[in-house]
Design a protein around this motif. Sequence first.
Motif, PDB file in Angstrom:
ATOM      1  N   LYS A 135       0.781  -1.238   0.000  1.00 41.46           N
ATOM      2  CA  LYS A 135       0.000   0.000   0.000  1.00 41.46           C
ATOM      3  C   LYS A 135       0.810   1.284   0.000  1.00 41.46           C
ATOM      4  O   LYS A 135       0.343   2.304  -0.473  1.00 41.46           O
ATOM      5  CB  LYS A 135      -0.929   0.023   1.218  1.00 41.46           C
ATOM      6  CG  LYS A 135      -2.098  -0.893   1.096  1.00 41.46           C
ATOM      7  CD  LYS A 135      -3.071  -0.626   2.210  1.00 41.46           C
ATOM      8  CE  LYS A 135      -4.342  -1.384   1.946  1.00 41.46           C
ATOM      9  NZ  LYS A 135      -5.335  -1.143   2.973  1.00 41.46           N
ATOM     10  N   ASN A 136       2.030   1.248   0.586  1.00 36.67           N
ATOM     11  CA  ASN A 136       2.721   2.516   0.788  1.00 36.67           C
ATOM     12  C   ASN A 136       4.206   2.292   1.088  1.00 36.67           C
ATOM     13  O   ASN A 136       4.624   1.172   1.356  1.00 36.67           O
ATOM     14  CB  ASN A 136       2.079   3.269   1.964  1.00 36.67           C
ATOM     15  CG  ASN A 136       2.245   4.766   1.871  1.00 36.67           C
ATOM     16  OD1 ASN A 136       3.029   5.279   1.075  1.00 36.67           O
ATOM     17  ND2 ASN A 136       1.500   5.482   2.695  1.00 36.67           N
ATOM     18  N   GLY A 137       4.942   3.364   1.082  1.00 36.27           N
ATOM     19  CA  GLY A 137       6.325   3.372   1.512  1.00 36.27           C
ATOM     20  C   GLY A 137       6.442   4.253   2.746  1.00 36.27           C
ATOM     21  O   GLY A 137       5.737   5.262   2.865  1.00 36.27           O
ATOM     22  N   TYR A 138       7.320   3.871   3.661  1.00 35.04           N
ATOM     23  CA  TYR A 138       7.458   4.581   4.929  1.00 35.04           C
ATOM     24  C   TYR A 138       8.932   4.805   5.231  1.00 35.04           C
ATOM     25  O   TYR A 138       9.772   3.971   4.913  1.00 35.04           O
ATOM     26  CB  TYR A 138       6.849   3.759   6.074  1.00 35.04           C
ATOM     27  CG  TYR A 138       5.414   3.381   5.866  1.00 35.04           C
ATOM     28  CD1 TYR A 138       4.391   4.199   6.334  1.00 35.04           C
ATOM     29  CD2 TYR A 138       5.080   2.202   5.211  1.00 35.04           C
ATOM     30  CE1 TYR A 138       3.053   3.840   6.154  1.00 35.04           C
ATOM     31  CE2 TYR A 138       3.750   1.836   5.023  1.00 35.04           C
ATOM     32  CZ  TYR A 138       2.750   2.662   5.493  1.00 35.04           C
ATOM     33  OH  TYR A 138       1.447   2.308   5.313  1.00 35.04           O
ATOM     34  N   HIS A 139       9.211   5.905   5.905  1.00 37.44           N
ATOM     35  CA  HIS A 139      10.564   6.238   6.351  1.00 37.44           C
ATOM     36  C   HIS A 139      10.511   6.452   7.860  1.00 37.44           C
ATOM     37  O   HIS A 139       9.671   7.215   8.350  1.00 37.44           O
ATOM     38  CB  HIS A 139      11.066   7.509   5.685  1.00 37.44           C
ATOM     39  CG  HIS A 139      11.068   7.431   4.203  1.00 37.44           C
ATOM     40  ND1 HIS A 139      11.106   8.550   3.408  1.00 37.44           N
ATOM     41  CD2 HIS A 139      11.035   6.372   3.339  1.00 37.44           C
ATOM     42  CE1 HIS A 139      11.097   8.191   2.144  1.00 37.44           C
ATOM     43  NE2 HIS A 139      11.047   6.873   2.074  1.00 37.44           N
ATOM     44  N   PHE A 140      11.418   5.801   8.581  1.00 43.27           N
ATOM     45  CA  PHE A 140      11.402   5.853  10.035  1.00 43.27           C
ATOM     46  C   PHE A 140      12.704   6.423  10.581  1.00 43.27           C
ATOM     47  O   PHE A 140      13.790   6.058  10.132  1.00 43.27           O
ATOM     48  CB  PHE A 140      11.207   4.441  10.609  1.00 43.27           C
ATOM     49  CG  PHE A 140       9.916   3.809  10.193  1.00 43.27           C
ATOM     50  CD1 PHE A 140       8.779   3.965  10.953  1.00 43.27           C
ATOM     51  CD2 PHE A 140       9.844   3.079   9.019  1.00 43.27           C
ATOM     52  CE1 PHE A 140       7.581   3.395  10.554  1.00 43.27           C
ATOM     53  CE2 PHE A 140       8.652   2.500   8.613  1.00 43.27           C
ATOM     54  CZ  PHE A 140       7.516   2.668   9.387  1.00 43.27           C
ATOM     55  N   ASN A 141      12.560   7.293  11.573  1.00 47.70           N
ATOM     56  CA  ASN A 141      13.695   7.833  12.324  1.00 47.70           C
ATOM     57  C   ASN A 141      13.717   7.174  13.695  1.00 47.70           C
ATOM     58  O   ASN A 141      12.662   6.848  14.258  1.00 47.70           O
ATOM     59  CB  ASN A 141      13.553   9.350  12.509  1.00 47.70           C
ATOM     60  CG  ASN A 141      13.622  10.090  11.195  1.00 47.70           C
ATOM     61  OD1 ASN A 141      14.520   9.868  10.390  1.00 47.70           O
ATOM     62  ND2 ASN A 141      12.667  10.980  10.973  1.00 47.70           N
ATOM     63  N   TYR A 142      14.906   6.999  14.253  1.00 48.62           N
ATOM     64  CA  TYR A 142      15.032   6.422  15.586  1.00 48.62           C
ATOM     65  C   TYR A 142      14.899   7.532  16.617  1.00 48.62           C
ATOM     66  O   TYR A 142      15.722   8.449  16.677  1.00 48.62           O
ATOM     67  CB  TYR A 142      16.375   5.706  15.734  1.00 48.62           C
ATOM     68  CG  TYR A 142      16.405   4.768  16.896  1.00 48.62           C
ATOM     69  CD1 TYR A 142      15.759   3.540  16.831  1.00 48.62           C
ATOM     70  CD2 TYR A 142      17.077   5.102  18.057  1.00 48.62           C
ATOM     71  CE1 TYR A 142      15.788   2.667  17.903  1.00 48.62           C
ATOM     72  CE2 TYR A 142      17.113   4.234  19.126  1.00 48.62           C
ATOM     73  CZ  TYR A 142      16.460   3.015  19.045  1.00 48.62           C
ATOM     74  OH  TYR A 142      16.481   2.152  20.104  1.00 48.62           O
ATOM     75  N   VAL A 143      13.814   7.450  17.415  1.00 46.01           N
ATOM     76  CA  VAL A 143      13.509   8.492  18.388  1.00 46.01           C
ATOM     77  C   VAL A 143      13.148   7.829  19.720  1.00 46.01           C
ATOM     78  O   VAL A 143      12.237   7.002  19.775  1.00 46.01           O
ATOM     79  CB  VAL A 143      12.316   9.369  17.908  1.00 46.01           C
ATOM     80  CG1 VAL A 143      11.989  10.445  18.934  1.00 46.01           C
ATOM     81  CG2 VAL A 143      12.577   9.962  16.543  1.00 46.01           C
ATOM     82  N   ASP A 144      13.855   8.190  20.762  1.00 45.34           N
ATOM     83  CA  ASP A 144      13.539   7.709  22.113  1.00 45.34           C
ATOM     84  C   ASP A 144      13.343   6.193  22.176  1.00 45.34           C
ATOM     85  O   ASP A 144      12.381   5.697  22.758  1.00 45.34           O
ATOM     86  CB  ASP A 144      12.294   8.417  22.662  1.00 45.34           C
ATOM     87  CG  ASP A 144      12.493   9.911  22.834  1.00 45.34           C
ATOM     88  OD1 ASP A 144      13.637  10.329  23.099  1.00 45.34           O
ATOM     89  OD2 ASP A 144      11.508  10.664  22.691  1.00 45.34           O
TER      90      ASP A 144
END
Length: 104
Positions: A64-73
């Motif tokens: 369905k989609n593409g996602y970008h993740f940042n490492y936070v807490d």
Amino acid sequence: MNDTEFHTLIDEQLNAIEEQLDEIDADIDYEMMAGILTIDFADGSKVIINRQEPVHQLWLATRKNGYHFNYVDGAWLDDRTGENFLDIFNNACSEQAGEPIKIR
């Protein structure tokens, strides 16, 4: 975060996913190659997870989609919505497998 920390975090996440996929009875195949985890489902769809070193992000591609993740807490969070990686990943895998998939 430096490159070493980034690689350690990504490797830990990908290894945890691989270990848990081995325990799932669903019709799922997966392959890890060159730091890219590709999960194949019986319906022919895929989920792909890879690292984007220049921006220190974890990327997820689903049907369905593409996602970008940042490492936070201590967690990988979507850079648009703030949703947790594992929540999005589990929902996509469950939908594409046609049965509940729960990776921790």
